[in-house]
Design an enzyme around this catalytic site. Structure first.
Site, PDB file in Angstrom:
ATOM      1  N   SER A 176       0.836  -1.198   0.000  1.00 14.79           N
ATOM      2  CA  SER A 176       0.000   0.000   0.000  1.00 14.79           C
ATOM      3  C   SER A 176       0.869   1.245   0.000  1.00 14.79           C
ATOM      4  O   SER A 176       1.618   1.498   0.943  1.00 14.79           O
ATOM      5  CB  SER A 176      -0.904   0.012   1.238  1.00 14.79           C
ATOM      6  OG  SER A 176      -1.473   1.302   1.365  1.00 14.79           O
TER       7      SER A 176
ATOM      8  N   HIS B 203      -1.187  -1.213  -4.328  1.00 12.87           N
ATOM      9  CA  HIS B 203      -2.458  -0.910  -3.661  1.00 12.87           C
ATOM     10  C   HIS B 203      -2.505   0.596  -3.384  1.00 12.87           C
ATOM     11  O   HIS B 203      -1.588   1.162  -2.786  1.00 12.87           O
ATOM     12  CB  HIS B 203      -2.579  -1.703  -2.351  1.00 12.87           C
ATOM     13  CG  HIS B 203      -3.896  -1.526  -1.663  1.00 12.87           C
ATOM     14  ND1 HIS B 203      -5.020  -2.247  -2.004  1.00 12.87           N
ATOM     15  CD2 HIS B 203      -4.276  -0.700  -0.653  1.00 12.87           C
ATOM     16  CE1 HIS B 203      -6.033  -1.880  -1.228  1.00 12.87           C
ATOM     17  NE2 HIS B 203      -5.609  -0.931  -0.397  1.00 12.87           N
TER      18      HIS B 203
ATOM     19  N   ASP C 207      -4.737   3.804  -1.940  1.00 16.46           N
ATOM     20  CA  ASP C 207      -5.835   4.168  -1.037  1.00 16.46           C
ATOM     21  C   ASP C 207      -6.265   5.603  -1.257  1.00 16.46           C
ATOM     22  O   ASP C 207      -5.536   6.543  -0.938  1.00 16.46           O
ATOM     23  CB  ASP C 207      -5.373   4.006   0.413  1.00 16.46           C
ATOM     24  CG  ASP C 207      -5.143   2.545   0.769  1.00 16.46           C
ATOM     25  OD1 ASP C 207      -6.106   1.770   0.672  1.00 16.46           O
ATOM     26  OD2 ASP C 207      -4.003   2.196   1.135  1.00 16.46           O
TER      27      ASP C 207
ATOM     28  N   MET D 271      -8.846   8.440  -0.132  1.00 16.53           N
ATOM     29  CA  MET D 271      -9.742   8.773   0.992  1.00 16.53           C
ATOM     30  C   MET D 271     -10.251  10.205   0.846  1.00 16.53           C
ATOM     31  O   MET D 271      -9.469  11.092   0.492  1.00 16.53           O
ATOM     32  CB  MET D 271      -8.975   8.671   2.311  1.00 16.53           C
ATOM     33  CG  MET D 271      -8.318   7.336   2.540  1.00 16.53           C
ATOM     34  SD  MET D 271      -7.381   7.379   4.086  1.00 16.53           S
ATOM     35  CE  MET D 271      -6.609   5.750   4.016  1.00 16.53           C
TER      36      MET D 271
ATOM     37  N   HIS E  66      -8.320   1.360  -4.148  1.00 14.47           N
ATOM     38  CA  HIS E  66      -9.278   1.174  -3.060  1.00 14.47           C
ATOM     39  C   HIS E  66      -9.891   2.537  -2.735  1.00 14.47           C
ATOM     40  O   HIS E  66      -9.227   3.403  -2.167  1.00 14.47           O
ATOM     41  CB  HIS E  66      -8.507   0.596  -1.851  1.00 14.47           C
ATOM     42  CG  HIS E  66      -9.323   0.428  -0.615  1.00 14.47           C
ATOM     43  ND1 HIS E  66      -8.748   0.144   0.613  1.00 14.47           N
ATOM     44  CD2 HIS E  66     -10.664   0.476  -0.394  1.00 14.47           C
ATOM     45  CE1 HIS E  66      -9.689   0.039   1.530  1.00 14.47           C
ATOM     46  NE2 HIS E  66     -10.861   0.236   0.945  1.00 14.47           N
TER      47      HIS E  66
ATOM     48  N   MET F  57     -12.048   4.872  -0.670  1.00 15.40           N
ATOM     49  CA  MET F  57     -12.732   5.098   0.605  1.00 15.40           C
ATOM     50  C   MET F  57     -13.401   6.462   0.506  1.00 15.40           C
ATOM     51  O   MET F  57     -13.000   7.436   1.145  1.00 15.40           O
ATOM     52  CB  MET F  57     -11.720   5.031   1.758  1.00 15.40           C
ATOM     53  CG  MET F  57     -11.331   3.597   2.083  1.00 15.40           C
ATOM     54  SD  MET F  57      -9.795   3.487   2.980  1.00 15.40           S
ATOM     55  CE  MET F  57      -8.658   3.451   1.607  1.00 15.40           C
TER      56      MET F  57
ATOM     57  N   MET G  52     -11.675  -5.454   5.302  1.00 18.61           N
ATOM     58  CA  MET G  52     -10.877  -4.530   6.109  1.00 18.61           C
ATOM     59  C   MET G  52     -10.573  -5.187   7.453  1.00 18.61           C
ATOM     60  O   MET G  52     -11.477  -5.569   8.191  1.00 18.61           O
ATOM     61  CB  MET G  52     -11.639  -3.217   6.348  1.00 18.61           C
ATOM     62  CG  MET G  52     -11.858  -2.360   5.111  1.00 18.61           C
ATOM     63  SD  MET G  52     -10.366  -2.017   4.156  1.00 18.61           S
ATOM     64  CE  MET G  52      -9.286  -1.284   5.373  1.00 18.61           C
TER      65      MET G  52
ATOM     66  N   GLY H 183      -9.013   4.171   7.055  1.00 15.82           N
ATOM     67  CA  GLY H 183      -8.704   5.596   7.204  1.00 15.82           C
ATOM     68  C   GLY H 183      -7.233   5.874   7.479  1.00 15.82           C
ATOM     69  O   GLY H 183      -6.734   6.934   7.137  1.00 15.82           O
TER      70      GLY H 183
ATOM     71  N   ASP I 151      -6.899  -6.277   4.082  1.00 20.83           N
ATOM     72  CA  ASP I 151      -6.302  -4.938   4.099  1.00 20.83           C
ATOM     73  C   ASP I 151      -6.283  -4.362   5.511  1.00 20.83           C
ATOM     74  O   ASP I 151      -7.330  -4.052   6.074  1.00 20.83           O
ATOM     75  CB  ASP I 151      -7.125  -4.031   3.161  1.00 20.83           C
ATOM     76  CG  ASP I 151      -6.473  -2.682   2.949  1.00 20.83           C
ATOM     77  OD1 ASP I 151      -5.343  -2.463   3.430  1.00 20.83           O
ATOM     78  OD2 ASP I 151      -7.112  -1.835   2.287  1.00 20.83           O
ATOM     79  N   GLY I 152      -5.062  -4.228   6.046  1.00 19.13           N
ATOM     80  CA  GLY I 152      -4.885  -3.568   7.345  1.00 19.13           C
ATOM     81  C   GLY I 152      -4.162  -4.433   8.351  1.00 19.13           C
ATOM     82  O   GLY I 152      -4.608  -5.541   8.660  1.00 19.13           O
TER      83      GLY I 152
ATOM     84  N   GLY J 161       1.065  -2.146   4.145  1.00 17.88           N
ATOM     85  CA  GLY J 161       1.592  -0.789   4.051  1.00 17.88           C
ATOM     86  C   GLY J 161       2.786  -0.590   4.945  1.00 17.88           C
ATOM     87  O   GLY J 161       3.942  -0.708   4.526  1.00 17.88           O
ATOM     88  N   SER J 162       2.515  -0.309   6.212  1.00 18.32           N
ATOM     89  CA  SER J 162       3.621   0.027   7.119  1.00 18.32           C
ATOM     90  C   SER J 162       4.593  -1.137   7.314  1.00 18.32           C
ATOM     91  O   SER J 162       5.794  -0.919   7.471  1.00 18.32           O
ATOM     92  CB  SER J 162       3.081   0.509   8.465  1.00 18.32           C
ATOM     93  OG  SER J 162       2.091  -0.360   8.925  1.00 18.32           O
TER      94      SER J 162
END
Ligand code: DX5
Ligand code: ZN
Length: 217
Positions: free
Chosen positions: A8, A33, A35, A37, A66, A68, A137, A142, A175-176, A197-198
């Protein structure tokens, strides 16, 4: 079945976006990916079209976008024109979901539906054959860097059985909060795509970290 890895870019260094896109190109990752938002559907604003345009100009792998955002159907043409390969909208954000999915596919993209942690997977049963990918999710959407919600495993298992029962070929994306600690259990439950992501971008060697996730699959 092989599990796909989708880093991500929300966790990338936006001052070095080209560098980070090239890192993903050179890695064993399968997709980008992305995101988007809007600050309304989720309490955060990430980035919009100009940034996606820049990512698309550097990315050499499919773009998994994705959304949001509320009423995502307003932007289907725009995201198609920007080069999205897969467009995922939230169940909670699209009133006429089936029509939205059909419009996405008419534009030549794969159609995805994301579910917030509180939304039951059973709600998708009537239209599962229309969906190319369900994004579960595993954090409240967010923000990156949150902890994985453990009840996700049960949702994966339930969703997998619905997909099999209906004879669908829908992929399951998580995801997450994905790390090397939960990846293998997620795959055992039936996940096909892992977003990270992180875990990737905050690691010392992102290429190696992507390889670690890929090797678990
Ligand atoms: C959260 C986003 C995720 C996020 C994942 O709303 O949809 O894609 O970037 O980040 P990590 O892997 O750090 O939880
Ligand atoms: Zn996402």
């Amino acid at each position: 079945m092989v599990t796909l890895i989708a880093p991500s870019l929300l966790a990338a260094d936006f001052g070095n976006l080209e560098r980070d896109c090239k890192m993903v190109n050179a890695s064993k990752a399968d997709w980008f990916h992305i995101d988007v938002m809007d600050g309304v559907f989720v309490p955060n604003i990430s980035f919009g079209m100009p940034v996606l345009k820049s990512i698309a100009s550097h990315a050499q792998k499919p773009l998994d976008v994705h959304l949001m955002i509320v009423e995502p159907e307003r932007y289907i043409d725009t995201f198609a024109a920007l080069g999205s390969d897969l467009l995922t909208v939230h169940y909670e954000a699209s009133t006429h979901l089936m029509r939205t999915l059909q419009s996405i596919k008419e534009k030549g993209m794969k159609a995805g539906v994301a579910l917030n942690p509180h939304t039951p997977v059973e709600l998708l049963e009537p239209i599962i054959n229309e969906i190319d990918l369900v994004c579960l999710m595993s954090v409240n959407p967010g923000f990156g860097g949150q902890s994985f919600i453990e009840s996700t495993y049960k949702k994966v298992t339930k969703l997998k059985s619905i997909i099999e029962k209906e004879g669908a070929s829908t992929w399951i994306e998580i995801d997450g909060g994905v790390t090397d600690q939960n990846a293998s259990k997620l795959m055992e439950c039936g996940a096909n795509v892992l977003v990270a992501g992180s875990f990737v971008f905050a690691s010392e060697d992102p290429i190696k970290t992507i390889e670690v996730l890929k090797n678990i699959s």
